[in-house]
Design a protein around this motif. Structure first.
Motif, short mmCIF file in Angstrom:
data_model
loop_
_atom_site.label_atom_id
_atom_site.label_comp_id
_atom_site.label_asym_id
_atom_site.label_seq_id
_atom_site.Cartn_x
_atom_site.Cartn_y
_atom_site.Cartn_z
N UNK A 53 0.82 -1.21 0.00
CA UNK A 53 0.00 0.00 0.00
C UNK A 53 0.86 1.26 0.00
N UNK A 54 1.91 1.28 0.80
CA UNK A 54 2.79 2.44 0.84
C UNK A 54 3.61 2.60 -0.42
N UNK A 55 4.06 1.46 -0.97
CA UNK A 55 4.81 1.41 -2.21
C UNK A 55 5.98 2.40 -2.20
N UNK A 56 5.99 3.39 -3.12
CA UNK A 56 7.11 4.33 -3.21
C UNK A 56 7.02 5.49 -2.23
N UNK A 57 5.86 5.71 -1.62
CA UNK A 57 5.67 6.87 -0.75
C UNK A 57 6.19 6.58 0.65
N UNK A 58 7.25 7.24 1.04
CA UNK A 58 7.89 6.98 2.33
C UNK A 58 7.23 7.77 3.46
N UNK A 59 6.98 9.05 3.24
CA UNK A 59 6.33 9.87 4.25
C UNK A 59 5.73 11.09 3.59
N UNK A 68 0.33 23.77 0.70
CA UNK A 68 1.46 22.95 0.29
C UNK A 68 1.38 21.57 0.93
N UNK A 69 1.96 20.60 0.25
CA UNK A 69 2.03 19.23 0.73
C UNK A 69 3.48 18.79 0.63
N UNK A 70 4.08 18.36 1.74
CA UNK A 70 5.47 17.90 1.75
C UNK A 70 5.49 16.39 1.56
N UNK A 71 6.24 15.94 0.56
CA UNK A 71 6.23 14.53 0.17
C UNK A 71 7.65 14.00 0.03
N UNK A 72 7.87 12.81 0.57
CA UNK A 72 9.13 12.10 0.34
C UNK A 72 8.79 10.78 -0.34
N UNK A 77 10.23 12.95 -8.64
CA UNK A 77 9.26 14.04 -8.62
C UNK A 77 9.92 15.40 -8.50
N UNK A 78 11.09 15.47 -7.83
CA UNK A 78 11.71 16.76 -7.59
C UNK A 78 13.15 16.54 -7.17
N UNK A 79 13.95 17.60 -7.26
CA UNK A 79 15.36 17.50 -6.86
C UNK A 79 15.53 17.30 -5.37
N UNK A 80 14.84 18.06 -4.49
CA UNK A 80 15.02 17.85 -3.05
C UNK A 80 14.48 16.50 -2.60
N UNK A 81 15.01 15.99 -1.48
CA UNK A 81 14.50 14.74 -0.93
C UNK A 81 13.04 14.92 -0.53
N UNK A 82 12.73 16.01 0.15
CA UNK A 82 11.35 16.32 0.50
C UNK A 82 10.79 17.29 -0.53
N UNK A 137 5.06 5.87 -10.44
CA UNK A 137 5.33 5.78 -9.01
C UNK A 137 4.09 6.22 -8.24
N UNK A 138 3.91 5.67 -7.04
CA UNK A 138 2.78 6.10 -6.24
C UNK A 138 2.70 5.33 -4.93
N UNK A 139 1.78 5.74 -4.08
CA UNK A 139 1.57 5.06 -2.81
C UNK A 139 0.70 5.87 -1.87
N UNK A 140 0.44 5.30 -0.71
CA UNK A 140 -0.43 5.90 0.30
C UNK A 140 0.34 6.01 1.62
N UNK A 141 0.13 7.14 2.30
CA UNK A 141 0.69 7.34 3.63
C UNK A 141 -0.44 7.73 4.56
#
Length: 316
Positions: A53-59, A68-72, A77-82, A137-141
């Protein structure tokens, strides 16, 4: 995971499809369920979310009402880790706030959906891109927000509690233009153009038994919003155990009772006032190949503030 068909090919397929079929329930036999004692337990993230269920989404971090939504996420998706996804009201669906992220026109288009239960007891985030270079890529947190205590059985309900509300899913089918989150320039070779995931809406109803510590439910009225509210089949959230921390994980079945994926989540708040969780399903459309959907539900307990209209039909 694999990207799906082009928009034009998919629209032709969907136009030929029949409407979704309802469940036909079958009696449960007397046989004991077969348990594979040698089967390995599914890996879980540091947040306690199963890999399926979480798959690629870590937090992810969602602030109700924020822009705004902070995603790791382990992806591109983006250069920064978050990565920071910005508010995108054009992609909102009932009950969920939408966000999007794309660094440049030839980078992946990511959509995020987020919500928190009415009392702030649980929070959930869904993230997915529409695919590029044959993969997506995708997932649920989801998480408890604050203290948790299980619902206490009473003489009235014997520990039975219901939860209901809206569902949102993201499907690895390119949303037809011009409904993209961000603009893609013309004149680009189609093999380079990133896709945008299609949005799925629906309703969720869940019953939990805190005397036996089990939970099950269904997601119904599922529709692909970006394809004219095209109907999808209901899915059943198969009964599974609730652990001492309010967490659970189990199978998802289609109307034919075939397992098509997993569901998982957590209860939160005092007396389990809220619930948040998600699903991961695939191969549920006969006319399409390699389809996959990640979905999110954040629900309030029936009889509490913000509960769904269907809760009027059940005991609080």
């Amino acid at each position: 995971m694999t990207r799906l068909l082009t928009t034009a090919a998919l629209m032709a397929l969907l136009a030929a499809c029949d409407n979704a079929q309802p469940f036909t329930f079958q009696p449960v036999g007397d046989e004991e369920p077969v348990v594979d004692e040698d089967a390995e337990e599914e890996p879980v993230s540091e947040a306690g979310i199963p890999e399926s269920v979480g798959n690629n989404l870590e937090t992810a971090t969602y602030r109700p009402g924020g822009n705004f939504l902070s995603v790791q996420i382990t992806s591109l998706d983006s250069t920064p880790v978050n990565a920071i996804y910005e508010r995108n009201t054009a992609l909102d669906v009932p009950g969920y706030r939408a966000f999007s992220q794309q660094e440049d026109p030839l980078d992946r288009i990511f959509i995020g959906m987020a919500q928190q239960s009415a009392d702030g007891a649980t929070t959930g985030v869904l993230v997915m891109d529409g695919g590029q270079f044959n993969k997506f890529f995708g997932g649920v947190y989801y998480e408890q927000t604050g203290a948790y205590s299980a619902h206490t059985p009473s003489q009235r309900n014997n520990g039975l509690v219901s939860y209901a509300g809206n569902y949102v899913g993201l499907l690895n089918i390119d949303a037809p233009r011009p409904n993209e989150a961000l603009t893609v320039p013309g004149g680009i070779d189609p093999s380079l153009v990133p896709g945008q995931p299609s949005r799925v809406t629906g309703q969720v109803f869940i019953n939990a038994d805190f005397a036996d510590n089990t939970v099950n439910g269904a997601i119904y009225d599922r529709q692909i919003v970006d394809y004219g509210n095209f109907d999808l089949a209901d899915v059943a959230l198969i009964v599974t155990e609730i652990d001492e921390n309010g967490r659970f994980t189990g199978d998802v079945e289609d109307p034919a009772q075939d397992v098509i994926g997993s569901w998982a989540g957590t209860f939160g708040g005092v007396q389990a006032s809220g619930i948040a969780g998600g699903i991961s399903i695939e191969e549920f459309m006969d006319e399409v190949e390699n389809e996959a959907e990640f979905g999110l539900f954040v629900l309030n307990k029936c009889g509490t503030r913000g509960d769904a209209a269907i809760c009027d039909e059940v005991n609080p």
